[in-house]
Design a protein around this motif. Sequence first.
Motif, PDB file in Angstrom:
ATOM      1  N   ALA A 141       8.651  12.169 -13.565  1.00 29.50           N
ATOM      2  CA  ALA A 141       9.856  11.333 -13.635  1.00 29.50           C
ATOM      3  C   ALA A 141       9.417   9.952 -14.114  1.00 29.50           C
ATOM      4  CB  ALA A 141      10.534  11.255 -12.266  1.00 29.50           C
ATOM      5  N   TRP A 142       9.056   9.860 -15.407  1.00 32.35           N
ATOM      6  CA  TRP A 142       8.358   8.685 -15.920  1.00 32.35           C
ATOM      7  C   TRP A 142       9.193   7.416 -15.869  1.00 32.35           C
ATOM      8  CZ3 TRP A 142       3.782   9.946 -15.345  1.00 32.35           C
ATOM      9  CH2 TRP A 142       3.277  11.181 -15.741  1.00 32.35           C
ATOM     10  N   LYS A 143      10.500   7.536 -16.127  1.00 23.05           N
ATOM     11  CA  LYS A 143      11.343   6.345 -16.097  1.00 23.05           C
ATOM     12  C   LYS A 143      11.375   5.735 -14.697  1.00 23.05           C
ATOM     13  CE  LYS A 143      15.913   4.625 -17.427  1.00 23.05           C
ATOM     14  NZ  LYS A 143      17.246   4.985 -17.993  1.00 23.05           N
ATOM     15  N   ARG A 144      11.518   6.595 -13.705  1.00 24.09           N
ATOM     16  CA  ARG A 144      11.529   6.117 -12.310  1.00 24.09           C
ATOM     17  C   ARG A 144      10.147   5.579 -11.917  1.00 24.09           C
ATOM     18  NH1 ARG A 144      13.529  10.685  -8.469  1.00 24.09           N
ATOM     19  NH2 ARG A 144      13.500   8.938  -6.986  1.00 24.09           N
ATOM     20  N   ALA A 145       9.101   6.286 -12.322  1.00 28.39           N
ATOM     21  CA  ALA A 145       7.741   5.834 -11.996  1.00 28.39           C
ATOM     22  C   ALA A 145       7.476   4.466 -12.600  1.00 28.39           C
ATOM     23  CB  ALA A 145       6.715   6.843 -12.497  1.00 28.39           C
ATOM     24  N   GLY A 146       7.943   4.256 -13.844  1.00 23.04           N
ATOM     25  CA  GLY A 146       7.745   2.956 -14.499  1.00 23.04           C
ATOM     26  C   GLY A 146       8.423   1.832 -13.743  1.00 23.04           C
ATOM     27  N   ARG A 147       9.610   2.102 -13.216  1.00 23.23           N
ATOM     28  CA  ARG A 147      10.319   1.076 -12.452  1.00 23.23           C
ATOM     29  C   ARG A 147       9.568   0.746 -11.163  1.00 23.23           C
ATOM     30  NH1 ARG A 147      15.484  -0.730 -10.793  1.00 23.23           N
ATOM     31  NH2 ARG A 147      14.936  -2.728  -9.806  1.00 23.23           N
ATOM     32  N   TRP A 148       9.035   1.766 -10.501  1.00 26.09           N
ATOM     33  CA  TRP A 148       8.270   1.529  -9.275  1.00 26.09           C
ATOM     34  C   TRP A 148       6.973   0.759  -9.562  1.00 26.09           C
ATOM     35  CZ3 TRP A 148       9.023   1.965  -4.119  1.00 26.09           C
ATOM     36  CH2 TRP A 148      10.195   2.591  -3.697  1.00 26.09           C
ATOM     37  N   ILE A 149       6.344   1.086 -10.673  1.00 24.65           N
ATOM     38  CA  ILE A 149       5.125   0.358 -11.044  1.00 24.65           C
ATOM     39  C   ILE A 149       5.445  -1.111 -11.298  1.00 24.65           C
ATOM     40  CG2 ILE A 149       3.354   0.119 -12.852  1.00 24.65           C
ATOM     41  CD1 ILE A 149       3.408   3.194 -13.089  1.00 24.65           C
ATOM     42  N   ASP A 150       6.551  -1.373 -11.964  1.00 24.72           N
ATOM     43  CA  ASP A 150       6.962  -2.746 -12.243  1.00 24.72           C
ATOM     44  C   ASP A 150       7.179  -3.517 -10.942  1.00 24.72           C
ATOM     45  OD1 ASP A 150       7.852  -4.818 -14.218  1.00 24.72           O
ATOM     46  OD2 ASP A 150       9.737  -4.606 -13.106  1.00 24.72           O
ATOM     47  N   GLU A 151       7.892  -2.901  -9.984  1.00 24.63           N
ATOM     48  CA  GLU A 151       8.125  -3.542  -8.683  1.00 24.63           C
ATOM     49  C   GLU A 151       6.805  -3.772  -7.953  1.00 24.63           C
ATOM     50  OE1 GLU A 151      10.944  -4.528  -7.051  1.00 24.63           O
ATOM     51  OE2 GLU A 151      12.200  -4.122  -8.792  1.00 24.63           O
ATOM     52  N   PHE A 152       5.930  -2.799  -8.047  1.00 25.96           N
ATOM     53  CA  PHE A 152       4.622  -2.891  -7.383  1.00 25.96           C
ATOM     54  C   PHE A 152       3.809  -4.057  -7.930  1.00 25.96           C
ATOM     55  CE2 PHE A 152       0.096  -1.880  -7.507  1.00 25.96           C
ATOM     56  CZ  PHE A 152      -0.182  -1.619  -6.178  1.00 25.96           C
ATOM     57  N   LEU A 153       3.752  -4.170  -9.251  1.00 25.15           N
ATOM     58  CA  LEU A 153       2.927  -5.210  -9.868  1.00 25.15           C
ATOM     59  C   LEU A 153       3.463  -6.612  -9.576  1.00 25.15           C
ATOM     60  CD1 LEU A 153       2.024  -3.608 -13.319  1.00 25.15           C
ATOM     61  CD2 LEU A 153       0.647  -3.736 -11.238  1.00 25.15           C
ATOM     62  N   GLN A 154       4.770  -6.740  -9.358  1.00 19.80           N
ATOM     63  CA  GLN A 154       5.326  -8.039  -8.998  1.00 19.80           C
ATOM     64  C   GLN A 154       4.838  -8.509  -7.630  1.00 19.80           C
ATOM     65  OE1 GLN A 154       9.625  -8.456  -9.522  1.00 19.80           O
ATOM     66  NE2 GLN A 154       9.588  -6.898 -11.139  1.00 19.80           N
ATOM     67  N   LYS A 155       4.446  -7.560  -6.784  1.00 22.82           N
ATOM     68  CA  LYS A 155       4.032  -7.884  -5.421  1.00 22.82           C
ATOM     69  C   LYS A 155       2.514  -7.844  -5.233  1.00 22.82           C
ATOM     70  CE  LYS A 155       8.256  -5.722  -3.592  1.00 22.82           C
ATOM     71  NZ  LYS A 155       8.828  -6.922  -2.941  1.00 22.82           N
TER      72      LYS A 155
ATOM     73  N   PRO B 157       0.813  -1.228   0.000  1.00 18.69           N
ATOM     74  CA  PRO B 157       0.000   0.000   0.000  1.00 18.69           C
ATOM     75  C   PRO B 157       0.842   1.272   0.000  1.00 18.69           C
ATOM     76  CG  PRO B 157      -0.848  -1.578   1.588  1.00 18.69           C
ATOM     77  CD  PRO B 157       0.479  -2.104   1.140  1.00 18.69           C
ATOM     78  N   PHE B 158       2.014   1.235   0.657  1.00 21.26           N
ATOM     79  CA  PHE B 158       2.863   2.422   0.709  1.00 21.26           C
ATOM     80  C   PHE B 158       3.493   2.728  -0.641  1.00 21.26           C
ATOM     81  CE2 PHE B 158       2.848   0.902   5.112  1.00 21.26           C
ATOM     82  CZ  PHE B 158       2.498   2.075   5.781  1.00 21.26           C
ATOM     83  N   MET B 159       3.689   1.716  -1.466  1.00 22.03           N
ATOM     84  CA  MET B 159       4.352   1.917  -2.748  1.00 22.03           C
ATOM     85  C   MET B 159       3.536   2.803  -3.683  1.00 22.03           C
ATOM     86  SD  MET B 159       5.914  -1.916  -3.384  1.00 22.03           S
ATOM     87  CE  MET B 159       6.911  -1.471  -4.813  1.00 22.03           C
ATOM     88  N   LEU B 160       2.227   2.808  -3.518  1.00 21.46           N
ATOM     89  CA  LEU B 160       1.386   3.655  -4.366  1.00 21.46           C
ATOM     90  C   LEU B 160       1.734   5.127  -4.201  1.00 21.46           C
ATOM     91  CD1 LEU B 160      -2.194   2.108  -4.120  1.00 21.46           C
ATOM     92  CD2 LEU B 160      -0.612   2.036  -6.040  1.00 21.46           C
ATOM     93  N   TYR B 161       2.099   5.524  -2.985  1.00 20.53           N
ATOM     94  CA  TYR B 161       2.424   6.934  -2.749  1.00 20.53           C
ATOM     95  C   TYR B 161       3.639   7.350  -3.565  1.00 20.53           C
ATOM     96  CZ  TYR B 161       3.666  11.301  -0.537  1.00 20.53           C
ATOM     97  OH  TYR B 161       3.980  12.619  -0.335  1.00 20.53           O
ATOM     98  N   TRP B 162       4.671   6.483  -3.598  1.00 21.74           N
ATOM     99  CA  TRP B 162       5.891   6.845  -4.328  1.00 21.74           C
ATOM    100  C   TRP B 162       5.647   6.840  -5.837  1.00 21.74           C
ATOM    101  CZ3 TRP B 162       7.270   3.045  -0.201  1.00 21.74           C
ATOM    102  CH2 TRP B 162       7.550   3.716   0.990  1.00 21.74           C
ATOM    103  N   ILE B 163       4.751   5.988  -6.293  1.00 24.52           N
ATOM    104  CA  ILE B 163       4.372   6.015  -7.711  1.00 24.52           C
ATOM    105  C   ILE B 163       3.698   7.348  -8.042  1.00 24.52           C
ATOM    106  CG2 ILE B 163       2.814   5.002  -9.429  1.00 24.52           C
ATOM    107  CD1 ILE B 163       3.326   2.281  -8.033  1.00 24.52           C
ATOM    108  N   GLU B 164       2.779   7.787  -7.181  1.00 23.29           N
ATOM    109  CA  GLU B 164       2.083   9.053  -7.408  1.00 23.29           C
ATOM    110  C   GLU B 164       3.040  10.237  -7.307  1.00 23.29           C
ATOM    111  OE1 GLU B 164      -0.888   8.665  -4.384  1.00 23.29           O
ATOM    112  OE2 GLU B 164      -2.424   8.014  -5.811  1.00 23.29           O
ATOM    113  N   TYR B 165       3.973  10.175  -6.368  1.00 18.95           N
ATOM    114  CA  TYR B 165       4.946  11.257  -6.184  1.00 18.95           C
ATOM    115  C   TYR B 165       5.808  11.429  -7.440  1.00 18.95           C
ATOM    116  CZ  TYR B 165       9.233  13.558  -4.589  1.00 18.95           C
ATOM    117  OH  TYR B 165      10.316  14.385  -4.485  1.00 18.95           O
ATOM    118  N   LEU B 166       6.324  10.330  -7.956  1.00 15.82           N
ATOM    119  CA  LEU B 166       7.187  10.382  -9.142  1.00 15.82           C
ATOM    120  C   LEU B 166       6.387  10.783 -10.390  1.00 15.82           C
ATOM    121  CD1 LEU B 166       9.378   7.232  -8.423  1.00 15.82           C
ATOM    122  CD2 LEU B 166      10.085   9.629  -8.280  1.00 15.82           C
ATOM    123  N   SER B 167       5.129  10.349 -10.461  1.00 13.97           N
ATOM    124  CA  SER B 167       4.284  10.736 -11.589  1.00 13.97           C
ATOM    125  C   SER B 167       4.031  12.239 -11.567  1.00 13.97           C
ATOM    126  CB  SER B 167       2.964   9.971 -11.550  1.00 13.97           C
ATOM    127  OG  SER B 167       3.176   8.579 -11.724  1.00 13.97           O
TER     128      SER B 167
END
Length: 543
Positions: free
Chosen positions: A355-369, A341-351
């Motif tokens: 910072a799309w490249k960083r946001a994409g990496r966080w989304i990828d990590e999020f979806l794995q979990k 649940p906390f990872m969503l905040y960092w995705i929104e922050y980067l979006s």
Amino acid sequence: MEFVRELSDELRDLLSSNSSEDARLVQKGLLLYRQGMVQQLQVEKNGITAVVQDVMPAKVLLDPDFLGLSECSCPSDELCRHQMAVFFAAYAQVGSVSDWVTEWREPARETKSVVAWGIQKAKDLVKANGLLKPDYKRWVDSFEKSFEALLGEKKHKNPFVVTELFGIYRRQLQASAPVEQEWRLLYELVSVVVSFRMLAQLSERMGHAEDAVRRSYGHLFEAMVDEADELVEKIGMQTLPFDFDEFVVGLRDDTFELLTVVNGLEQARIALYRLLWNGLFRKTLWREAELEKVRDRTKSVQDDENPLPLVAAEIHLCVLLGEDEKAFAKVDLVRDEVIVPFMLYWIEYLSALKAWKRAGRWIDEFLQKLKEYLESNESYGGFHGRSGFVRTMLRAITPYVAENGRADVYERALLSSLPYSYAEYEYMLFERSMYDRWGELQAFLGMEFQDLPKDRVKVIEKERPEVLLGMLHQAVQREIDQKNRGSYRMAVRHLKKLRTLYKKLKRVDDWEYFLEGLLERTKRLRAFHEECTRGKLIAEKVE
């Protein structure tokens, strides 16, 4: 009859005498009981049953083990006056109903008494403090003394009193705020952080259970987080006087205490800490120093301490400093059901930073979990809770998907969160005319054909009728397997639809071959064959 007493305790905790709605419910139930409207009462451990003679007779079943599973034949879906009347009738066998009601009402009387005391106390504090000029230590000292005077000195056992007294305390602080707008905003922000800390400490000191806090004054913590967010935004929009530096440094040091002040309230504590470091403490040197401070404190965490706020703070500071790899390494040390649940905040922050490249990496990590999180017992409660979380997740990743044309990421998120994403995934497939995939989704989730949206079925029947064949075949077999007259009639309805589709596809031979085989396999089900005859399926075959 101990189970009746346990039910009594559960109702006492569930219903608040400070709530006008709950008070009316108890009063109506009490009136029905005292008028002798509860009849045919049976008190047993596996269930308390009775009939309540109201405007319309109501049949009631109280479940002593799980109150939420109790039933009443009246239209209400929640605890109703009939259930309360039956409870009073059952409780009368083990104790005094009048005493129960008197004890239940006591907190409301206590609240009125305490509020009157608090208002007078607040007036005295305002007179003593006057308007507080800019002085950080004096501000904090004044907030702490006022809080203790209004909430700390009284040994309240009733958690519902806290909301009333806290409101008086906050109004007293506002009366002592500086007049100048820029100082007033900072004063209010400092008061929020100090008040949040003091209230959290009070809650732990009083030993209030987590559920009691949530129902009685948990909203105060959420409101303070929202208020701090607005204040930080307003402060960021104005030119800050040079004298602010000392105050911001003091607030920065006090903010660290949010991470360790108590063991509970993790979500609210982390949220408040996070937004302050986002919007107010922006100097890189400050963030680097704070990161080292957090790491040092994490090394000394005791066995009875909750380390999650410290871990979340370290991850957040790494994100702010652009050190995503270090953040991911820390994320992987936390169980998925806790950190997701906390990872969503960092995705929104980067979006928000684009910072799309960083946001994409966080989304990828999020979806794995994500899938493991949704399947865990610690994820949002119930189907509706998880569905709500999925909708929040989809909103968080949508800016990245839209900006980068990554529809594949969106679909991956939908697939990872089935069945909770069914509504969104079904809509996407239909809108994109991906009818084959739409049909596969219905089959995968075992959707009943008759429950599918009629408007969707009409469109697919026109555009891709073959998509519906497999679903109808499965529906026919499910109805036949139930082996009752009603299900046979439903099977015949599905067969008629199948016949129409086969004719439309010019596959009449396939239809006749299928029907012949079906009738052969079910030749011992006389009732089914009778329904086929009534539906003119067999007659048509004979012709």
